[in-house]
Design an enzyme around this catalytic site. Structure first.
Site, mmCIF file in Angstrom:
data_model
loop_
_atom_site.group_PDB
_atom_site.id
_atom_site.type_symbol
_atom_site.label_atom_id
_atom_site.label_comp_id
_atom_site.label_asym_id
_atom_site.label_seq_id
_atom_site.Cartn_x
_atom_site.Cartn_y
_atom_site.Cartn_z
ATOM 1 N N LYS A 262 -57.469 47.908 30.954
ATOM 2 C CA LYS A 262 -56.216 49.266 31.723
ATOM 3 C C LYS A 262 -56.166 50.178 30.468
ATOM 4 C CE LYS A 262 -53.640 47.750 35.184
ATOM 5 N NZ LYS A 262 -52.513 47.197 35.871
ATOM 6 N N LYS B 280 -66.174 45.677 42.814
ATOM 7 C CA LYS B 280 -64.954 45.379 43.364
ATOM 8 C C LYS B 280 -64.408 45.793 44.552
ATOM 9 C CE LYS B 280 -60.394 42.864 43.409
ATOM 10 N NZ LYS B 280 -59.887 42.525 43.107
ATOM 11 N N LYS C 278 -60.034 51.628 46.505
ATOM 12 C CA LYS C 278 -60.196 53.130 46.776
ATOM 13 C C LYS C 278 -60.857 53.360 45.763
ATOM 14 C CE LYS C 278 -56.811 53.322 50.340
ATOM 15 N NZ LYS C 278 -55.304 54.005 50.579
#
Ligand code: SF4
Length: 329
Positions: A111, A191, A194
């Site tokens: 992240k 994967k 959205k």
């Protein structure tokens, strides 16, 4: 009955990856465990987002979850930030876990790479908040995919450290490893997500889904209709595995390998199978959308129930830590 805890970020409407990767499983597990599902808005704010959308996304997610089969009676679905104990317990846990343990978390490293302009404390502390989510309810079971195992191990470590410093308070939860297929996006490369713009939404219309399927890549070696294909190299077939009955899948495998079926027909059969699953979800959603007020009330009363459970845990933890055992909300 053992307690199960899981969380989901308020992303609004769900997609096939969310459903087959997690939610379908929760629908089954809610019958075997005392189940808490938290809409984890405190986790969601660790990356940049639009505050104006947040409440809409939360409500839409709740409607989606109920439409998928989460049972209003069996499962306590609630919004994380409405239960202050999550943040309180996170702070207490912050004092028992060394920073080095958090810095080595794979998800933090990923992240931090993806959000270079916003590597905030919340990202580093994310798994501690997860530990607090779970242990606030003294949950013994946490359904996870492989990628979350490291965070469950950290939760167990936090419980051990707290217990050894202050006395037995928290259980060491178990990861409930589930068969969560990694659902690939319609691009066939990432994967389903959205943010990657490659998702098939549970509430999308037949026409919209068809236009996505129609343009989707198949086995790259199958250039002409007369070429034989290999379903194991085809993303479309990975969706058939999720929704098409086995007998029909066998036919498709045979048809693909012998060039007996064309990719357009194969995609049409997929669309039909998909709607055997999505049809009932969409029908339930269209009824639920008329009951928004009732759903908001359920979320509020569930949060109230959670605050009561949280109060007991926080008072117990404070007492053990030598803090005044009061917690008013
Ligand atoms: Fe894929 Fe179906 Fe085409 Fe075979 S026939 S390559 S499984 S879309």
């Amino acid at each position: 009955m053992k307690t199960l805890f899981t969380g989901i970020q308020p992303t609004g409407s769900l997609h096939l990856g969310n459903y087959f990767g997690a939610v379908k499983n929760w629908v089954k597990l809610q019958h075997n465990f005392e189940t808490y599902i938290s809409i984890v808005d405190l986790h969601a704010i660790t990356i940049l987002y639009n505050p104006k959308d947040m409440q809409k996304r939360i409500l839409d997610l709740a409607l989606n979850l109920y439409a998928c089969g989460i049972d209003k009676e069996k499962t306590t679905l609630f919004v994380q930030s409405e239960v202050p104990g999550h943040a309180d317990l996170t702070w207490m846990f912050n004092t028992v876990i060394p920073i080095g343990e958090l810095e080595r978390m794979t998800q933090f490293k990923d992240k931090a790479k993806q959000n270079k302009k916003n590597v905030n404390m919340g990202l580093l502390d994310y798994p501690v908040l997860q530990a607090a989510d779970i242990l606030l309810y003294k949950a013994g079971i946490v359904p996870v995919g492989e990628d979350q195992i490291q965070h469950i191990e950290l939760t167990r470590e936090i419980a051990r450290r707290f217990n050894s410093r202050y006395g037995k308070t928290f259980p060491e939860c178990e990861a409930y490893l589930t068969e969560t297929p990694r659902v690939m996006g319609i691009d066939g490369e990432n994967k389903m997500s959205k943010s990657k713009n490659n998702a098939i939404g549970l509430l999308e219309s037949r026409d919209d889904i068809w236009s996505k399927l129609a343009g989707a890549k198949t086995d790259p070696a199958r250039i002409r209709r007369s070429d034989a294909g290999d379903p194991e190299k085809c993303n479309i077939f990975s969706y058939h595995k999720l929704v098409t009955p086995e007998e029909e899948r066998e036919e498709i495998i045979h048809g693909c390998k012998t060039a007996g079926i064309g990719c357009v027909d194969c995609k049409k059969r997929l669309l039909k199978s998909l709607f055997n699953v999505l049809g009932p979800i969409q029908e339930r959603y269209s009824k639920l959308i008329l009951e928004k007020k009732e759903i908001i009330e359920i979320l509020e009363s569930n949060a109230e129930k959670c605050r009561k459970v949280a109060k007991n845990t926080i008072i117990e933890a404070k007492e053990k830590m030598g803090l005044k055992p009061v917690w008013k909300i």
